[in-house]
Enzyme design. Structure first.
Site, short mmCIF file in Angstrom:
data_model
loop_
_atom_site.label_atom_id
_atom_site.label_comp_id
_atom_site.label_asym_id
_atom_site.label_seq_id
_atom_site.Cartn_x
_atom_site.Cartn_y
_atom_site.Cartn_z
N ASP A 21 56.24 102.32 43.05
CA ASP A 21 55.26 101.59 42.23
C ASP A 21 53.88 102.24 42.32
O ASP A 21 53.51 102.79 43.35
CB ASP A 21 55.21 100.13 42.73
CG ASP A 21 54.54 99.21 41.73
OD1 ASP A 21 54.30 99.64 40.58
OD2 ASP A 21 54.27 98.05 42.10
N ASN A 69 61.53 96.73 32.24
CA ASN A 69 60.56 97.74 31.77
C ASN A 69 60.63 97.97 30.26
O ASN A 69 59.76 98.61 29.69
CB ASN A 69 60.74 99.08 32.51
CG ASN A 69 60.25 99.05 33.94
OD1 ASN A 69 60.73 99.78 34.79
ND2 ASN A 69 59.27 98.20 34.23
#
Ligand code: FPP
Length: 246
Positions: A21, A69
């Site tokens: 991330d 996503n």
């Protein structure tokens, strides 16, 4: 990294999984497009795979694209597809030569045809390798994986292939994308966020978690070593009692 009181090495995790991330924040801090953050993320991934192999780990799973996503702008989604294709096509030869087995976890539904073909090729061309296992979670979501498994199980029961009476956690595991893989001992998440974000939610039931402030493009093997050193201080009880506490 830690050694035991008798000087012996503390055990390494067998399977490390990483939520990579912070690519977007890394790029934003430099006034660069988010896609550049993802590109640098691939570089960090390459270094991490090398570092993991050098350390003697046997399984590494990385979260590269989640089923959630798809909510990102099409341009970013396409950039991530492009990076997966670039990584697999550029690195496949070396990974094969190094004895790395590649598996791509997640659903193929919705993926462009060329991505699907490349993923299948990478898996089939490396399926006999056993020096190191690299699993790329791409178009992966833990709930989606569990739903797919449940649907397949229901279909097998209807067909008479599966019998619910002697069905247990181990046999359910055979319906998951991770079939044949050990559960992750350690999940690392970079960027300071402290969430599991639908990653390996069945498999990580007893995993140790390490959250690190480093943004993924800056992640290096030294950070992997730090996370493993933290893991090695943990006492894993799996719901039981610590040794010697009775
Ligand atoms: C999270 O950072 C990262 C991702 C959604 C993608 C991870 C992808 C890579 C590391 C490169 C691609 C690798 C392959 C093999 C395809 P974020 O974008 O959510 O960062 P932010 O929270 O700072 O915005």
């Amino acid at each position: 990294m830690k050694t035991g009181s008798g000087g012996e090495e503390a055990p390494l995790p067998r399977h490390v999984a990483i939520i990579m991330d912070g690519n977007g924040r890394w790029a934003k801090a430099r006034n660069l497009p988010r896609s550049v953050g993802h590109e640098r993320g691939v570089e960090a991934l390459r270094k991490t795979v090398e570092g993991a192999r050098d350390l003697g780990l046997s399984h590494l799973t990385v979260f590269s694209f989640s089923t959630e996503n798809w909510r990102r702008p099409v341009s970013e989604v396409n950039a991530l597809f492009g990076l997966l294709k670039m990584y697999v096509s550029q690195d496949l030869k070396k990974l094969k030569a190094d004895g790395v087995r590649i598996r791509v976890l997640g659903t193929r539904a919705g993926l462009p045809e060329d991505v699907r073909l490349l993923v299948d090729q990478a898996q089939s061309e490396t399926c006999h390798n056993d020096k190191f296992n690299l699993c790329i979670a791409f178009n992966y979501g833990g709930r989606e994986e569990l739903m797919r498994a449940a649907r397949q199980l229901a279909a097998d029961v209807v067909k008479g292939v599966a019998d619910l009476d002697d069905f247990d956690e181990e046999s359910f595991g055979q319906y998951l994308d991770t079939r044949g893989l050990p559960d992750p001992d350690l999940v690392i998440r970079t960027s300071g966020e402290m969430r599991i974000s639908n990653f390996l939610i069945w498999q990580a039931a007893y995993t140790e978690l390490v959250f690190m402030d480093v943004l993924w493009p800056d992640f290096r093997p030294k950070h992997l070593n730090e996370a493993i050193a933290s893991y090695q201080t943990r006492q894993r009880r799996f719901g039981g009692l610590a040794v010697g506490s009775l």
